[in-house]
Structure formats: C-alpha cells, structure tokens
Design a protein around this motif. Structure first.
Motif, PDB file in Angstrom:
ATOM      1  N   GLY A 135      44.883  27.598  33.267  1.00  0.00           N
ATOM      2  CA  GLY A 135      43.266  27.491  33.481  1.00  0.00           C
ATOM      3  C   GLY A 135      42.725  28.199  34.504  1.00  0.00           C
ATOM      4  O   GLY A 135      41.529  28.492  34.456  1.00  0.00           O
ATOM      5  N   ASN A 136      43.441  28.720  35.533  1.00  0.00           N
ATOM      6  CA  ASN A 136      43.042  29.212  36.627  1.00  0.00           C
ATOM      7  C   ASN A 136      42.952  30.873  36.520  1.00  0.00           C
ATOM      8  O   ASN A 136      42.152  31.469  37.190  1.00  0.00           O
ATOM      9  CB  ASN A 136      43.813  29.024  37.950  1.00  0.00           C
ATOM     10  N   VAL A 137      43.511  31.291  35.442  1.00  0.00           N
ATOM     11  CA  VAL A 137      43.738  32.867  35.253  1.00  0.00           C
ATOM     12  C   VAL A 137      42.412  33.200  34.646  1.00  0.00           C
ATOM     13  O   VAL A 137      41.685  32.814  33.545  1.00  0.00           O
ATOM     14  CB  VAL A 137      44.748  33.151  34.267  1.00  0.00           C
ATOM     15  N   ASN A 138      41.997  34.567  35.179  1.00  0.00           N
ATOM     16  CA  ASN A 138      40.568  35.026  34.734  1.00  0.00           C
ATOM     17  C   ASN A 138      40.999  36.279  33.779  1.00  0.00           C
ATOM     18  O   ASN A 138      41.951  36.473  33.381  1.00  0.00           O
ATOM     19  CB  ASN A 138      39.851  35.587  35.849  1.00  0.00           C
ATOM     20  N   GLU A 139      39.787  36.717  33.327  1.00  0.00           N
ATOM     21  CA  GLU A 139      40.097  37.851  32.143  1.00  0.00           C
ATOM     22  C   GLU A 139      40.691  39.049  32.705  1.00  0.00           C
ATOM     23  O   GLU A 139      41.411  39.696  32.147  1.00  0.00           O
ATOM     24  CB  GLU A 139      38.629  38.259  31.786  1.00  0.00           C
ATOM     25  N   LYS A 140      40.474  39.197  34.239  1.00  0.00           N
ATOM     26  CA  LYS A 140      40.937  40.771  34.906  1.00  0.00           C
ATOM     27  C   LYS A 140      42.521  40.368  34.797  1.00  0.00           C
ATOM     28  O   LYS A 140      43.106  41.260  34.410  1.00  0.00           O
ATOM     29  CB  LYS A 140      40.394  40.794  36.046  1.00  0.00           C
ATOM     30  N   THR A 141      42.888  39.297  34.953  1.00  0.00           N
ATOM     31  CA  THR A 141      44.534  38.925  35.355  1.00  0.00           C
ATOM     32  C   THR A 141      45.051  39.015  33.784  1.00  0.00           C
ATOM     33  O   THR A 141      46.252  39.495  33.625  1.00  0.00           O
ATOM     34  CB  THR A 141      44.721  37.677  35.841  1.00  0.00           C
ATOM     35  N   VAL A 142      44.330  38.562  32.594  1.00  0.00           N
ATOM     36  CA  VAL A 142      44.848  38.558  31.475  1.00  0.00           C
ATOM     37  C   VAL A 142      45.020  39.800  30.817  1.00  0.00           C
ATOM     38  O   VAL A 142      46.075  40.411  30.257  1.00  0.00           O
ATOM     39  CB  VAL A 142      43.898  37.471  30.369  1.00  0.00           C
ATOM     40  N   GLY A 187      44.123  30.931  43.686  1.00  0.00           N
ATOM     41  CA  GLY A 187      43.948  32.600  42.955  1.00  0.00           C
ATOM     42  C   GLY A 187      43.855  32.559  41.342  1.00  0.00           C
ATOM     43  O   GLY A 187      44.351  31.623  40.713  1.00  0.00           O
ATOM     44  N   PRO A 188      43.563  33.674  40.809  1.00  0.00           N
ATOM     45  CA  PRO A 188      43.467  34.057  39.380  1.00  0.00           C
ATOM     46  C   PRO A 188      44.719  34.458  38.868  1.00  0.00           C
ATOM     47  O   PRO A 188      44.682  34.895  37.450  1.00  0.00           O
ATOM     48  CB  PRO A 188      42.286  34.947  39.407  1.00  0.00           C
ATOM     49  N   LYS A 189      45.610  34.249  39.403  1.00  0.00           N
ATOM     50  CA  LYS A 189      47.077  35.024  38.934  1.00  0.00           C
ATOM     51  C   LYS A 189      47.782  33.599  38.211  1.00  0.00           C
ATOM     52  O   LYS A 189      47.395  32.615  38.399  1.00  0.00           O
ATOM     53  CB  LYS A 189      48.092  35.599  40.133  1.00  0.00           C
ATOM     54  N   LEU A 190      48.628  34.156  37.438  1.00  0.00           N
ATOM     55  CA  LEU A 190      49.611  33.147  36.906  1.00  0.00           C
ATOM     56  C   LEU A 190      50.425  32.239  37.739  1.00  0.00           C
ATOM     57  O   LEU A 190      51.106  32.912  39.025  1.00  0.00           O
ATOM     58  CB  LEU A 190      50.603  33.731  35.828  1.00  0.00           C
ATOM     59  N   ASP A 222      35.805  38.348  45.311  1.00  0.00           N
ATOM     60  CA  ASP A 222      35.287  39.424  44.300  1.00  0.00           C
ATOM     61  C   ASP A 222      34.496  38.686  43.445  1.00  0.00           C
ATOM     62  O   ASP A 222      33.472  39.408  42.922  1.00  0.00           O
ATOM     63  CB  ASP A 222      36.785  39.606  43.744  1.00  0.00           C
ATOM     64  N   ASN A 223      34.991  37.562  42.809  1.00  0.00           N
ATOM     65  CA  ASN A 223      33.820  36.881  41.503  1.00  0.00           C
ATOM     66  C   ASN A 223      32.748  36.592  42.018  1.00  0.00           C
ATOM     67  O   ASN A 223      31.840  36.402  41.515  1.00  0.00           O
ATOM     68  CB  ASN A 223      34.814  36.081  40.865  1.00  0.00           C
ATOM     69  N   PHE A 224      32.794  35.704  43.383  1.00  0.00           N
ATOM     70  CA  PHE A 224      31.925  35.043  43.874  1.00  0.00           C
ATOM     71  C   PHE A 224      30.437  35.862  44.241  1.00  0.00           C
ATOM     72  O   PHE A 224      29.474  35.765  43.991  1.00  0.00           O
ATOM     73  CB  PHE A 224      32.322  34.312  44.881  1.00  0.00           C
ATOM     74  N   PHE A 225      30.898  37.187  44.889  1.00  0.00           N
ATOM     75  CA  PHE A 225      30.010  38.132  45.550  1.00  0.00           C
ATOM     76  C   PHE A 225      29.211  38.625  44.180  1.00  0.00           C
ATOM     77  O   PHE A 225      27.768  38.739  44.087  1.00  0.00           O
ATOM     78  CB  PHE A 225      30.560  39.068  46.335  1.00  0.00           C
ATOM     79  N   LEU A 270      48.016  41.774  32.626  1.00  0.00           N
ATOM     80  CA  LEU A 270      49.074  41.070  31.920  1.00  0.00           C
ATOM     81  C   LEU A 270      49.397  41.591  30.630  1.00  0.00           C
ATOM     82  O   LEU A 270      50.566  42.042  30.567  1.00  0.00           O
ATOM     83  CB  LEU A 270      49.027  39.423  31.928  1.00  0.00           C
ATOM     84  N   ALA A 271      48.505  41.674  29.839  1.00  0.00           N
ATOM     85  CA  ALA A 271      48.637  42.519  28.635  1.00  0.00           C
ATOM     86  C   ALA A 271      49.015  43.763  28.565  1.00  0.00           C
ATOM     87  O   ALA A 271      49.966  44.259  27.859  1.00  0.00           O
ATOM     88  CB  ALA A 271      47.459  42.381  27.731  1.00  0.00           C
ATOM     89  N   GLY A 272      48.417  44.543  29.680  1.00  0.00           N
ATOM     90  CA  GLY A 272      48.908  45.835  29.714  1.00  0.00           C
ATOM     91  C   GLY A 272      50.094  46.108  30.291  1.00  0.00           C
ATOM     92  O   GLY A 272      50.893  47.000  29.906  1.00  0.00           O
ATOM     93  N   GLU A 273      50.423  45.250  31.454  1.00  0.00           N
ATOM     94  CA  GLU A 273      51.985  45.603  32.111  1.00  0.00           C
ATOM     95  C   GLU A 273      52.970  45.313  31.132  1.00  0.00           C
ATOM     96  O   GLU A 273      54.057  45.708  31.126  1.00  0.00           O
ATOM     97  CB  GLU A 273      51.925  44.642  33.128  1.00  0.00           C
TER      98      GLU A 273
END
Length: 639
Positions: A321-328, A192-195, A626-629, A331-334
């Motif tokens: 390296g697995n983390v995507n822009e949405k997660t970052v 997954g794209p989380k940390l 989500d990303n694939f589709f 993260l920054a917002g939280e």
C-alpha cells in the motif's frame, strides 16, 4: 549468495539481544516474552538486516517456533541495578489497560533507562503497528520492537515453512531481493515508496504457487492439509496451516533455479499491477473487480492502490500500500528489461570471455545509475508547469526575461515557505557574491508576504538590482511561454541577468559544511545558490493521521499551507513526548543546490539535495519531499 546470508553466529547474536531485553521486561511483567520475527529467523535474512522483535506481555499461551529461550542468570546480571532501584515502577503496573501511545512511552522508558548498550530510542506510535526503534551498541544492530504482534510471528513461521519445502525457494528469493535492491525498487530506508522485502518475497512465493509452476502450495491448500490439526485464530483471522513438511503432499514440479528466475520475470512482465491483486492466500493473480466481489466482510477493508499484494493471513492488509505510481512503473520497466536480458545469449553460461552472465548480468548492468540515485535526490520545477495569476501575466507581458527572473525568485521563496515555515527546518544560505542577505531565509518574508512591483522593465523589490532588462513580447497561456520574436533565439528566454544570486560551481565544493558523500551526479545549467537545512525531528513520519484529523477544521479546509504547518507542529510535539527522538548526530542536515536550466524551449529549476549528516534518514526524507513539495506547488498560483 551464501556470503550475504545470516550465519548461525549472526542468528545467535540476535537471540542474545532478545534474551537481554526479555530479562529486563520480566522485572515488571513476569510473563513477558521477547522473540525475533521476520528476516532474522525466517531463513531469508541477509547480513546487516534489522532485528524485528515482538514483546508479548503475557506469553503463557504463546506457541511460537522461534521463541526466545528463558533468560539466563548471566544475562539478568547485566541489568543496571542502580537504575532499576530508581525506576518508577508505578507507571508500568497497568500496562494492559493503557492505549498504544501510553504503552509506547512506557516501553521507551524501560529500554532507555534499564537495557545496557541501547541508544537512539524513539517510539513511532502512529505506524500501522506501533513500534519502538533503537540501536544496540555491542551488537551493532538496529532494532524495532512491537507489542503483541502475533500475526507477524505467524507470518514468520509461514515464510520459514515455505523455505523448508523446496530447496529452490530461498536462493530464488535472495536473487530477486538483490536484483530489486540494486535497481532501487525494494528495500525502504524508513518510510518510503519502494517495495518492502516482505512484499517482494510474497511476489516470489505467489509466482511459485501458480499452477504452471507449482513449486509451493497456496496457504489455502496448507489449511486443507490441516483438517485434523488445531485451529489458529489471531485477531479474528484464520491463521491455521499445516507446518509439518512430512504432512504436506509433495506437489513440486521439477524446475531448476535458472528456469525459475527467468520464469519470474517472464510471468510478471505480463501482469498489470494496477488492475490485479497478487494473492498468496489462493496462489493466484486476481482481477480487482473479481477480488472485491469474492471478498469476505473483513476483506472488503482491503485498500487497492498502485500495487496490490494481499497479506496471506491478515487479508485486509495490502502489504504494498505504500508503493506509489513511480515505483510501479519502474518495477514493471525493470522486469521487462530483465526478461529481455534473460532471453539473450549473454545470459547463458560464460564462454570464458564474458565476465558477466546469468544473475550477475541482471544485477550489475545499470548499477551506476542506481548508485547515482542513492547519493542524491533531485527535484525539478518547470516554468511552463506552474500556474500564474492574471496580475503576474499582465505585469510581465512586455518583458519575458523579467518574468523568468521574477519566477526564479518566487520559487526560492516558495522553497523557503515549505522548508522553513511548513516543515520547520533551520535553513542557512551560503553565497560567494557578498549578498547573502538577499536570500537569508531568516530575514526574508514568507511567500505569501512578498509584494512585487514593476516599472520600465525593471524588477523592483527589496533586492538591490537597478539593471534594466531587455524587453520582448511575452504571452502566457496556462503557464506556457511563447516568444513572438522569431528572430530571437529561444535561448534568450533564460538569459536574464541573475548575477545577484549566481555563483560558480566550485561554491558547492568550497563550503564550510561538506557533504559526507560526494555527489556523482553532474547537473546541467547555471548554479544559482547553495544552502543548508537542518532539523532535529523526522517530521515526515506520522503525518497522515494528524492530517486526517486537522483537515476537518474549517480554518484548514482552504489553506493547505496552514494545514501542513499544523500537522508538522503536531508531529514534532508527539515525537518530543516520546522521548529520545533525536538523530544519531543530533540533527539531520541537507545540502541543497539550486540550478537554472534551459531545455527544449523552456526554463526549469533543479533542486539537488545531498545528505550532510544522517545519510539514511536523508534518503527517507527525499522520498517524502518529492511528492510533498510538488503537491503543494500544484495547488499554488504565482502572483
């Protein structure tokens, strides 16, 4: 926090599983050793965490702090002697000379046939570090075993050592991990794209190494303190460091746990994650340009991404390296939200009236939203965000409602192509209006095969719909819809009669197959259709390697659908070869609900995905799909 941590009995149980496995492998490899690494033994583990194991085929020169004791007689006696007698040992004799995929097959076979109490054994040879996954019934543990992964063992010793150096380290890591888990920032289920918890722990350690905090020394400083010690080189990396607490000079500044927690959020609220590298090796945050300039030859292989966290020993590895822009962004917002709450009066000690304060204030507020995200996955497709061919625009130039109905049906067929033809799901449509064949995914043509005609404002295709549709002038520029009739309400844009694919919201409740977890998300709009998709294989795992190889072929360079179909075929075949790759219940099932929503002057379709079986695996699939589709959709033109 103490209630979440692994107890001594929990750790002993994990060592017992190690000894059981080791006794089996030593029947074929006399110098084999199985040892735990990661959260199970590095002092940061919580109850229920997976058991990460390493199989060292020749352990005669292995020096590891958390090595498994030699297997005892009563453990050996638990091996199924009948299976051992019938086992084909010839396949295991040359294990050192085989490549990773062959070794994975051998390890899978040994575990599946000879280790008591294991089930759901499957190999993941295309992972960065090939691993075999299985569950152990008696202990209830989910286990991952890798081979000769000595870097992981050394990393475990490093993190455990940091936990010993200062009493504030472990509780701070626990607190940050719990916060990140509740906020859905860290703690991946599958791929997954989380940390990962490891990456998050390195964020905490790097913060504690900074000069203004200086609770912990950097790895570089630990190496300098080991001048007279033995050198440790693993896979070409210098993994030398002094792990004797008494030999490391006390550099820690006095700081309370509360202040460090607040300081963590304050510090990272100012960090631009996309432009810097978090470097626990040096105990610094380094701009990417400077990092690349100072990098050694092997370090230059470090791949920068949305979030960059350098492994403290394997310097070419970006552990985020697995983390995507949405997660970052999340993260920054939280982090910024947490920083603000830490500065509020409510964060201070309870005055007797406030039930939530301190850490509980950070992790409890917003929990409901996190739980909603945990239950389902949602995917939105906007009419205005799609690309239309000139023939589509011309065909529906005088009928905007017809265009919407046509688009809705084409999106349905697009879902069918992606789920059934590309990802090889078995899909079944549920409907209440007696027209199930209308969207029967086994009878429908693929998206590319659909032929559309229009006449006198009517939608004519293999659907049975003779109703005429109201006509209003429609212009589409770059996918945007403009209604030229100022007297007409914008809501008419989505008012077309689509009763042939409509059903009431209760349909999702009355279906024969019910979701194992009731959804807590209430979505707006009109419910169109509900269907169920099943698969026997996690075909979203290991796609990247096959895709890189296949995309070199000329027949796939300009056909993304054909390429992804071929990748799925390769992945499924590989998983079949690895043996027992089935899900616990035999297959993973999803319940999908499609809704049509009119919002802010445009129409969109919302696909809500709920797990029916294999909830944990479904969450992993949601992240992938989500990303694939959306990537496939962005490359497609509606005809």
């Amino acid at each position: 926090m103490a209630q979440l941590q692994l107890s001594p009995d929990d750790v002993n149980l994990r060592y017992l599983v190690c000894r059981l496995l080791q006794s089996v492998f030593q029947e074929f490899m006399p110098y084999a050793a199985v040892a735990p690494y990661g959260s199970s033994v590095n002092s940061y583990g919580v109850k229920g965490c997976d058991l990460d194991l390493n199989l060292t085929i020749d352990s005669r020169n292995l020096m590891y702090e958390f090595s498994t004791p030699d297997a005892e007689d009563e453990i050996v006696e638990k091996i199924d002697k009948k299976n051992l007698k019938d086992f084909d040992e010839s396949e295991t004799m040359d294990i050192d000379d085989n490549d990773d995929s062959v070794i994975m097959e051998i390890i899978c076979k040994i575990i599946r046939q000879l280790v008591p109490g294991v089930k759901h054994v499957r190999g993941i040879p295309l992972a960065r570090k090939p691993v075999v996954k299985f569950s152990h019934s008696q202990s209830g543990l989910l286990c991952d075993i890798s081979i000769n992964n000595r870097l992981a063992l050394r990393n475990t010793e490093l993190l455990a050592f940091y936990g010993k150096l200062n009493a504030v380290v472990r509780p701070l890591v626990f607190a940050i991990r719990q916060w990140a888990k509740i906020k859905q920032i860290a703690g991946n289920v599958g791929a997954g794209p989380k940390l990962t918890n490891y990456a998050l722990t390195l964020l905490v350690i790097t913060y504690l190494q900074m000069e203004e905090v200086k609770v912990l020394p950097s790895v570089k400083e630990l190496q300098a303190a080991n001048e007279d010690g033995d050198e440790c080189i693993i896979d070409g990396w210098n993994c030398t460091f002094n792990c004797d607490v008494n030999n490391v000079a006390s550099i820690a500044k006095e700081n309370s746990l509360d202040n460090l927690l607040v300081g963590f959020y304050k510090f990272y609220a100012t960090v631009d994650f996309s432009r810097n590298v978090i470097c626990p090796r040096k105990g610094k945050i380094i701009p990417i340009e400077m990092f690349q300039t100072e990098a050694g030859e092997k370090e230059k292989e470090f791949k920068c991404g949305c979030l960059n966290v350098q492994d403290p020993l394997e310097l070419s590895h970006n552990v985020a390296g697995n983390v995507n822009e949405k997660t970052v962004k999340r993260l920054a917002g939280e982090i910024k939200v947490a920083q603000v709450r830490c500065q509020s009066k409510r964060f201070s000690k309870s005055d007797g009236e406030r039930k939530l304060w301190g850490l509980m204030l950070l992790v409890k507020e917003g929990t409901s939203d996190s739980l909603k995200a945990e239950v389902t996955g949602c995917l939105e497709v906007g009419f205005g965000n799609c690309t239309f061919s000139d023939s589509f625009k011309s065909r529906w130039d005088g009928n905007q409602n017809g265009a919407i109905v046509e688009w809705v049906h084409q999106v349905m067929l697009f879902y069918k192509t992606v789920l059934q033809d590309v990802l090889k799901f078995d899909c079944h449509v549920e409907s209440l209006d007696g027209k199930e064949d209308m969207f029967d995914m086994n009878n429908q043509p693929t998206f590319e095969e659909v032929e559309v005609t229009s006449s006198n404002g009517s939608l004519k295709r293999h659907l049975e719909d003779d109703s005429s549709l109201p006509t209003k002038k429609l212009k589409m520029d770059g996918g945007e819809v403009h209604n030229e009739n100022p007297q007409t309400s914008d809501t008419s844009l989505c008012s077309a009669d689509v009763s042939f694919i409509s059903s009431t919201d209760s349909h999702a409740i009355d279906m024969d197959v019910q979701s194992s977890t009731s959804s807590v998300i209430s979505l707006p709009g009109e419910h169109l259709i509900t269907y169920i998709c099943k698969t026997k294989f996690p075909m979203w795992i290991g796609r990247r390697k096959h895709k890189r190889m296949l995309m070199k072929a000329p027949e796939y360079k300009s056909n993304v659908f054909a390429l992804e179909r071929a990748v799925t075929t390769k992945v499924v075949k590989e998983q079949e070869l690895m043996g027992d790759v089935n899900f616990k219940s035999g297959s993973m099932s999803l319940q999908l609900h499609l809704r049509k929503v009119f919002e802010d002057g445009s129409c969109k379709l919302i696909l809500k995905m709920e797990p029916v079986t294999e909830e944990i695996e479904c969450k992993s699939f949601f992240h992938f799909f989500d990303n694939f589709f959306l990537k496939l959709l962005s490359e497609h033109t509606f005809q």
